[in-house]
Design a protein around this motif. Structure first.
Motif, PDB file in Angstrom:
ATOM      1  N   ALA A  90       0.841  -1.162   0.137  1.00 15.38           N
ATOM      2  CA  ALA A  90       0.096  -0.054  -0.200  1.00 15.38           C
ATOM      3  C   ALA A  90       0.903   1.092  -0.021  1.00 15.38           C
ATOM      4  N   PRO A 103      -0.524  -2.909  -4.093  1.00 13.60           N
ATOM      5  CA  PRO A 103      -1.057  -3.875  -3.364  1.00 13.60           C
ATOM      6  C   PRO A 103      -1.195  -5.315  -4.104  1.00 13.60           C
ATOM      7  N   ASP A 104      -1.714  -5.161  -5.209  1.00 14.83           N
ATOM      8  CA  ASP A 104      -1.854  -6.262  -6.263  1.00 14.83           C
ATOM      9  C   ASP A 104      -0.334  -6.769  -6.231  1.00 14.83           C
ATOM     10  N   ARG A 159      -0.217  -9.032  -3.042  1.00 19.96           N
ATOM     11  CA  ARG A 159      -1.303 -10.193  -3.182  1.00 19.96           C
ATOM     12  C   ARG A 159      -0.828 -11.311  -4.008  1.00 19.96           C
ATOM     13  N   TYR A 185      -6.734  -4.217   6.167  1.00 23.58           N
ATOM     14  CA  TYR A 185      -6.167  -3.042   6.828  1.00 23.58           C
ATOM     15  C   TYR A 185      -7.223  -2.412   7.983  1.00 23.58           C
ATOM     16  N   ALA A 243     -11.039  -1.409   4.001  1.00 27.90           N
ATOM     17  CA  ALA A 243     -10.901  -1.472   2.664  1.00 27.90           C
ATOM     18  C   ALA A 243     -11.770  -2.410   2.018  1.00 27.90           C
ATOM     19  N   SER A 282     -15.567  -2.371  -0.371  1.00 32.14           N
ATOM     20  CA  SER A 282     -16.305  -1.720  -1.321  1.00 32.14           C
ATOM     21  C   SER A 282     -17.815  -1.567  -0.778  1.00 32.14           C
ATOM     22  N   LEU A 331     -13.097  -9.314  -5.006  1.00 32.10           N
ATOM     23  CA  LEU A 331     -12.767  -8.241  -5.667  1.00 32.10           C
ATOM     24  C   LEU A 331     -11.329  -8.291  -5.984  1.00 32.10           C
ATOM     25  N   GLY A 332     -11.059  -7.718  -7.440  1.00 32.27           N
ATOM     26  CA  GLY A 332      -9.809  -7.908  -7.862  1.00 32.27           C
ATOM     27  C   GLY A 332      -9.228  -9.391  -8.337  1.00 32.27           C
ATOM     28  N   ALA A 348     -10.725   0.143  -3.203  1.00 32.20           N
ATOM     29  CA  ALA A 348     -10.495  -0.387  -4.427  1.00 32.20           C
ATOM     30  C   ALA A 348      -8.883  -0.840  -4.663  1.00 32.20           C
ATOM     31  N   ARG A 349      -7.918   0.330  -4.396  1.00 33.03           N
ATOM     32  CA  ARG A 349      -6.794   0.288  -4.683  1.00 33.03           C
ATOM     33  C   ARG A 349      -6.197  -0.920  -3.678  1.00 33.03           C
ATOM     34  N   LEU A 350      -6.411  -0.905  -2.480  1.00 31.58           N
ATOM     35  CA  LEU A 350      -6.037  -1.788  -1.378  1.00 31.58           C
ATOM     36  C   LEU A 350      -6.617  -3.147  -1.872  1.00 31.58           C
ATOM     37  N   ILE A 409      -6.936  -3.598  -7.162  1.00 33.72           N
ATOM     38  CA  ILE A 409      -7.431  -3.018  -8.403  1.00 33.72           C
ATOM     39  C   ILE A 409      -6.424  -1.961  -8.866  1.00 33.72           C
TER      40      ILE A 409
END
Ligand code: ATP
Ligand code: MG
Lengths: 259, 350
Positions: free
Chosen positions: A60, A80-81, A84, A92, A96, A98, A109-110, B234-236, B239
């Motif tokens: 992050a 962050p990706d 992961r 966090y 974090a 949505s 998500l992601g 979303a970033r964390l 994405i």
């Protein structure tokens, strides 16, 4: 556990991490070692740099200086990706999640899963039902009893339930390390106990866990080692066997200095 | 975050019974309405559309005639198409004030290369698409790389695109007969059950279907919502936020070029003076359609309904013999009501 793992290569290691925000020093050269199958607690006063430290480990934040190693290999996390993908999952302090998306969408998500065949490969269609079912299964497997319908929007959940979503996501997808930044802050007694049990279960499966908490009894109950942060530095690393909670607090506040 | 005291009495119950976290008070009927509207953002505009159609039908029997309704749809096609791209941008908590200028620039370039340089129709259309995409890239890069607010960026590019369009065309209009037939093909129509339907309307609906599919069925769509909802979360969550936002502006740019094609068919020309109100009208359609200007909440079909509501009010009021100023007044009131309703619905979160 602590003595046997001290000599092997840490799963996750940080050396001399520095992170500043303008004039504010978040981290002033911090080390950290996390070994296989251990729970490392991080404690410290508000603003001691705990969250900043784990945000560097989770991609992050990009540290200004210092090195991060995964299983002995230097890595650079730009976002962050990246962390992961390296198998590091994080809950966090801000959770974090949505708000407008439902629980299942948040868990995946992601890393959404697509339908098999042309529907997935050509039309890129999401496997919504599959993800819902798997989400339900994962939540059950993790022993999290506060989440019912996977189609509930997260914004309609209570603070504790949101925290459960974030914890479930990290625990379900972490493959090397799970990091939890105050995961029980909004939880009731029973839910806190559930999360602590989850932490133990993860450890028993061999998954190392970093746990940030202000709750001393909790920390001394579950941690194998305790890293004490003070003013952006690592003040000490102790174990529940060698030190008392009172001594830990004394180190935290600077009343006692460990050499 | 709730601060309500956790129920300590539950501590000695078996693990499974703990299912109460959260809902403590039964929701009032008003809360329930709000929750439903929150879940289906296109529902309230759909109700408004149906009610206004009934009302205007009562005011004037010609309003609900097939001929008149197909006219309304034709009048709405350009704004409806622009509203697709605008919706994508608004969903990411952005806004695009340059949509009309980008659309007109693309039509002028298509007409220019076709008439001045003799490019065949398909190639001229492709040039328009390239221009549309280029405007999207410019807006998207300025928003993501320079981190400027979309409102300011597109206010600037609105002027830039408008000026470039006038410089390129010398302010001249190219009439339909001077251009390859393909460029105005969207104005051609066929008849189904007495209703006249242009290919432009069909194209608009196909674009809605395609983008609605991408928004609801693909991970890209989910990421668009997540980024608009809470970009840091979303970033964390892993994405690539800037990539998603950039993709939205570029897709929107391509859609604005498609709207330009529909426009050329509708007015049978490529003119720097066509669709000057398009910037604000597209935002109006999106807002009335129930998409939140704060991002992350809304349904694409709502924007089509929003565009139709505006079309129905304009057409219905003029059929009923009101001064055109009342159309403007009505649209203004609709926008304010829509935004107020959105604010109220968003409180369902808390
Ligand atoms: N994004 C940021 N911008 C500016 N300063 C920051 C930022 N993040 C952290 N800091 C500063 O860095 C220091 C360490 O903050 P951090 O959040 O790591 O503390 P913490 O140990 O997690 O505290 P807490 O127990 O309250 O969560 C604080 O002085 C804080 O103000
Ligand atoms: Mg913190």
């Amino acid at each position: 556990m602590t003595t046997s793992t001290a000599t092997s290569t840490p799963i996750l290691e940080a050396r001399g991490l520095v992170k500043t925000f303008g004039h504010v020093v978040g981290l002033a050269g911090v080390d950290l070692e996390l070994h296989a199958g251990e729970v490392l607690a991080i404690i410290g006063d508000n603003g001691a740099g705990k969250s900043t430290l784990i945000k560097c480990l989770s991609g992050a934040y990009t540290p200004d200086a210092g090195q991060i190693l995964v299983e002995g290999r230097p890595v650079e996390f730009h976002r962050p990706d990246d962390a992961r993908r390296a198998g590091i999952e994080t809950v966090y302090q801000t959770l974090a999640v949505s708000p407008a998306l439902d629980i299942a969408s948040n868990l995946f998500l992601g890393r959404e899963q697509r339908l098999p065949g042309v529907r997935g490969s050509v039309f890129r269609m999401l496997d919504k039902k599959g993800m819902r079912d798997r989400a339900k299964q994962q939540v059950e497997d993790l022993g999290i009893s506060t989440l019912q319908s996977m189609t509930q929007a997260v914004e309609n959940l209570s603070g504790g339930q949101r925290q459960a979503v974030a914890v479930a996501r990290a625990a379900a997808f972490g493959s090397k390390v799970v990091i939890l930044d105050e995961p029980t802050a909004a939880l009731g007694v029973r839910e806190s106990a559930q999360v602590l049990q989850l932490v133990r279960d993860l450890r028993d499966q061999g998954m190392p866990v970093i746990l940030i908490s202000h709750d001393m009894p909790q920390v001394f109950e579950v941690a194998d080692r305790i890293q004490i942060q003070r003013l952006g530095r690592r003040a000490a690393v102790i174990t529940p066997q060698t030190h008392t909670p009172q001594e830990a607090v004394a180190i935290m506040t600077g009343a006692m200095v460990v050499t | 975050m709730t601060t309500e005291p956790q129920d300590t009495a539950l501590v000695d119950h078996p693990l499974e019974v703990l299912t109460d976290a959260g809902l403590t008070q039964p929701p009032s009927p008003l809360d329930r309405v709000r929750t439903v509207l929150h879940r289906y953002p296109a529902l309230s505009p759909a109700l408004v559309l149906i009610l206004s159609m009934i009302a205007f039908g009562l005011l004037n029997d010609r309003f609900l005639s097939t001929a008149n309704l197909s006219l309304v749809v034709q009048q709405v096609a350009v704004i409806g198409a622009l509203a697709i791209g605008q919706t994508l941008i608004v969903l990411t908590a952005g806004i695009d004030l340059s949509v009309g200028a980008a659309m007109i620039l693309s039509t002028l370039v298509a007409a220019g290369v076709a008439t001045d340089h003799g490019w065949p129709g398909p190639l001229a259309l492709f040039a328009a698409l390239v221009i549309g995409v280029a405007t999207g890239v410019i807006n998207g890069v300025l928003v993501t790389r320079l981190n400027l607010p979309p409102f300011i960026v597109t206010l600037g590019t609105f002027n830039v695109f408008t000026a470039v369009a006038l410089l390129y065309s010398d302010g001249a209009t190219t009439r339909g007969i001077e251009m390859p037939g393909l460029l105005t093909w969207t104005g051609k129509s066929f008849t189904v059950g007495g209703a006249q339907i242009t290919y432009g309307v069909v194209l608009m609906i196909l674009l809605y279907v395609a983008v609605a599919f991408a928004l609801s069925q693909t991970s890209w769509g989910r990421h668009v919502y997540a980024v608009g909802d809470d970009s840091e979360s979303a970033r964390l969550s892993g994405i690539h936020v800037t990539r998603v936002i950039l993709s939205v502006y570029v897709t929107a740019g391509a859609l604005f070029a498609a709207a330009g094609w529909i426009l050329m068919g509708r007015v049978n020309a490529a003119s720097p003076n066509a669709g000057v109100d398009a910037n604000l009208d597209s935002i109006t359609a999106v807002v009335i359609g129930g998409t939140s200007l704060f991002g992350g909440r809304g349904a694409l079909w709502g924007s089509l309904i929003g565009a139709l509501i505006v079309g129905v009010f304009r057409n219905g009021l003029s059929l009923a013999g009101y001064d055109p100023l009342y159309q403007t007044l009505a649209v203004g009131v609709l926008v304010i009501v829509a935004v107020s309703v959105d604010q109220w619905i968003r409180k369902a979160r808390a």
